[in-house]
Design a protein around this motif. Sequence first.
Motif, mmCIF file in Angstrom:
data_model
loop_
_atom_site.group_PDB
_atom_site.id
_atom_site.type_symbol
_atom_site.label_atom_id
_atom_site.label_comp_id
_atom_site.label_asym_id
_atom_site.label_seq_id
_atom_site.Cartn_x
_atom_site.Cartn_y
_atom_site.Cartn_z
ATOM 1 N N ASN A 56 3.913 4.962 -20.252
ATOM 2 C CA ASN A 56 4.074 3.618 -20.807
ATOM 3 C C ASN A 56 4.294 2.592 -19.689
ATOM 4 O O ASN A 56 4.378 2.931 -18.516
ATOM 5 N N GLY A 57 4.400 1.331 -20.101
ATOM 6 C CA GLY A 57 4.552 0.258 -19.135
ATOM 7 C C GLY A 57 3.208 -0.209 -18.596
ATOM 8 O O GLY A 57 2.139 0.298 -18.958
ATOM 9 N N GLU A 58 3.261 -1.234 -17.713
ATOM 10 C CA GLU A 58 2.041 -1.767 -17.095
ATOM 11 C C GLU A 58 1.753 -1.085 -15.758
ATOM 12 O O GLU A 58 0.772 -0.395 -15.594
ATOM 13 N N TRP A 59 2.643 -1.295 -14.802
ATOM 14 C CA TRP A 59 2.525 -0.701 -13.471
ATOM 15 C C TRP A 59 3.780 0.089 -13.157
ATOM 16 O O TRP A 59 4.889 -0.374 -13.428
ATOM 17 N N ALA A 60 3.602 1.272 -12.595
ATOM 18 C CA ALA A 60 4.714 2.074 -12.087
ATOM 19 C C ALA A 60 4.610 2.120 -10.572
ATOM 20 O O ALA A 60 3.505 2.165 -10.020
ATOM 21 N N PHE A 61 5.754 2.098 -9.907
ATOM 22 C CA PHE A 61 5.784 2.104 -8.447
ATOM 23 C C PHE A 61 6.589 3.314 -7.983
ATOM 24 O O PHE A 61 7.749 3.480 -8.355
ATOM 25 N N LEU A 62 5.948 4.147 -7.169
ATOM 26 C CA LEU A 62 6.552 5.391 -6.690
ATOM 27 C C LEU A 62 6.832 5.293 -5.194
ATOM 28 O O LEU A 62 6.158 4.567 -4.466
ATOM 29 N N MET A 63 7.835 6.049 -4.752
ATOM 30 C CA MET A 63 8.192 6.105 -3.339
ATOM 31 C C MET A 63 7.470 7.275 -2.692
ATOM 32 O O MET A 63 7.428 8.379 -3.231
ATOM 33 N N ALA A 64 6.889 7.024 -1.513
ATOM 34 C CA ALA A 64 6.170 8.058 -0.782
ATOM 35 C C ALA A 64 6.374 7.832 0.708
ATOM 36 O O ALA A 64 6.963 6.834 1.133
ATOM 37 N N MET A 65 5.869 8.778 1.509
ATOM 38 C CA MET A 65 5.965 8.673 2.962
ATOM 39 C C MET A 65 4.623 9.016 3.591
ATOM 40 O O MET A 65 3.844 9.787 3.029
ATOM 41 N N GLY A 66 4.385 8.449 4.768
ATOM 42 C CA GLY A 66 3.148 8.730 5.473
ATOM 43 C C GLY A 66 1.973 8.002 4.849
ATOM 44 O O GLY A 66 2.102 6.928 4.259
ATOM 45 N N THR A 67 0.800 8.592 4.977
ATOM 46 C CA THR A 67 -0.428 8.040 4.401
ATOM 47 C C THR A 67 -0.648 8.612 2.999
ATOM 48 O O THR A 67 -0.526 9.817 2.795
ATOM 49 N N VAL A 68 -0.948 7.747 2.049
ATOM 50 C CA VAL A 68 -1.173 8.169 0.662
ATOM 51 C C VAL A 68 -2.660 8.030 0.343
ATOM 52 O O VAL A 68 -3.261 6.977 0.576
ATOM 53 N N VAL A 69 -3.259 9.095 -0.138
ATOM 54 C CA VAL A 69 -4.663 9.091 -0.544
ATOM 55 C C VAL A 69 -4.752 9.466 -2.012
ATOM 56 O O VAL A 69 -3.901 10.201 -2.540
ATOM 57 N N THR A 70 -5.767 8.952 -2.680
ATOM 58 C CA THR A 70 -6.000 9.262 -4.088
ATOM 59 C C THR A 70 -7.384 9.875 -4.247
ATOM 60 O O THR A 70 -8.290 9.632 -3.443
ATOM 61 N N LYS A 71 -7.524 10.676 -5.281
ATOM 62 C CA LYS A 71 -8.830 11.288 -5.571
ATOM 63 C C LYS A 71 -8.959 11.478 -7.071
ATOM 64 O O LYS A 71 -8.035 11.972 -7.727
ATOM 65 N N ASN A 72 -10.098 11.079 -7.589
ATOM 66 C CA ASN A 72 -10.426 11.313 -8.991
ATOM 67 C C ASN A 72 -11.218 12.616 -9.095
ATOM 68 O O ASN A 72 -12.330 12.713 -8.553
ATOM 69 N N LEU A 73 -10.638 13.585 -9.753
ATOM 70 C CA LEU A 73 -11.291 14.876 -9.928
ATOM 71 C C LEU A 73 -12.138 14.876 -11.196
ATOM 72 O O LEU A 73 -11.658 14.513 -12.278
ATOM 73 N N ALA A 74 -13.383 15.269 -11.049
ATOM 74 C CA ALA A 74 -14.260 15.395 -12.206
ATOM 75 C C ALA A 74 -13.876 16.633 -13.013
ATOM 76 O O ALA A 74 -13.168 17.515 -12.521
ATOM 77 N N PRO A 75 -14.295 16.722 -14.263
ATOM 78 C CA PRO A 75 -13.989 17.921 -15.051
ATOM 79 C C PRO A 75 -14.482 19.189 -14.362
ATOM 80 O O PRO A 75 -15.643 19.290 -13.980
#
Length: 217
Positions: free
Chosen positions: A114-133
């Motif tokens: 729920n909510g609009e935007w969530a903000f998480l704490m992390a360290m170093g470089t953050v990368v994202t990836k969308n995994l296909a089915p």
Amino acid sequence: MAYMSDGIKMSTKLAGLMKTFGRLAGGGSLFQITYTNEGPQDGYIAMTPDYPGVIVPINMSRSGRILALRDSFLCSTVAVGSPETDVGAGFNPAQSISGKCCSGVDFIVQTIENGEWAFLMAMGTVVTKNLAPGESILVDGDAILCFESSVVIDIKWVGNAAAICCGGEGLFNTTMTGPGKIWLQSMSIDKMRKLFPPNVVKNSKGGDGGDGGGGGD
């Protein structure tokens, strides 16, 4: 909170017995703190993480439900009249017992929805990836920050005996299978703690003998 505009008002409340227990189990705080802009103009507020690192924004309207490392949630934004962000706890989603024990993901994870935007704490470089089915990726368990609830977690042997003994990667790698989006960090707080363990000062059992008494005349 680092700073905020004058029209921002703070309120504190408990989110109910079960939700409060879930927040605590997920690494959150006992109370839920809400900042509301009551001024006639747009307000602002600045939040800072608990340790040196980066803040990762996640669009909850697209991701739906997120499973994250315990104590990684920082804050969220909620539109007027919309449901508040629900921060709780869940179990490791791995489908096998070996995956729950050896995937590098804690047995208890933090759940965010729920909510609009969530903000998480992390360290170093953050990368994202969308995994296909059906698409899988091998990752280090310490690199996982969060992932959408549709992602499947399991483990895979690193390789043969030589790879296990000399590869430096341990026994297993963590597999993450789509569909869904994942967020990885290059230096988690747990990994940092392993690099810099606290110094334990051991006191000697024997104390000083103390000054002797003066001799008599």
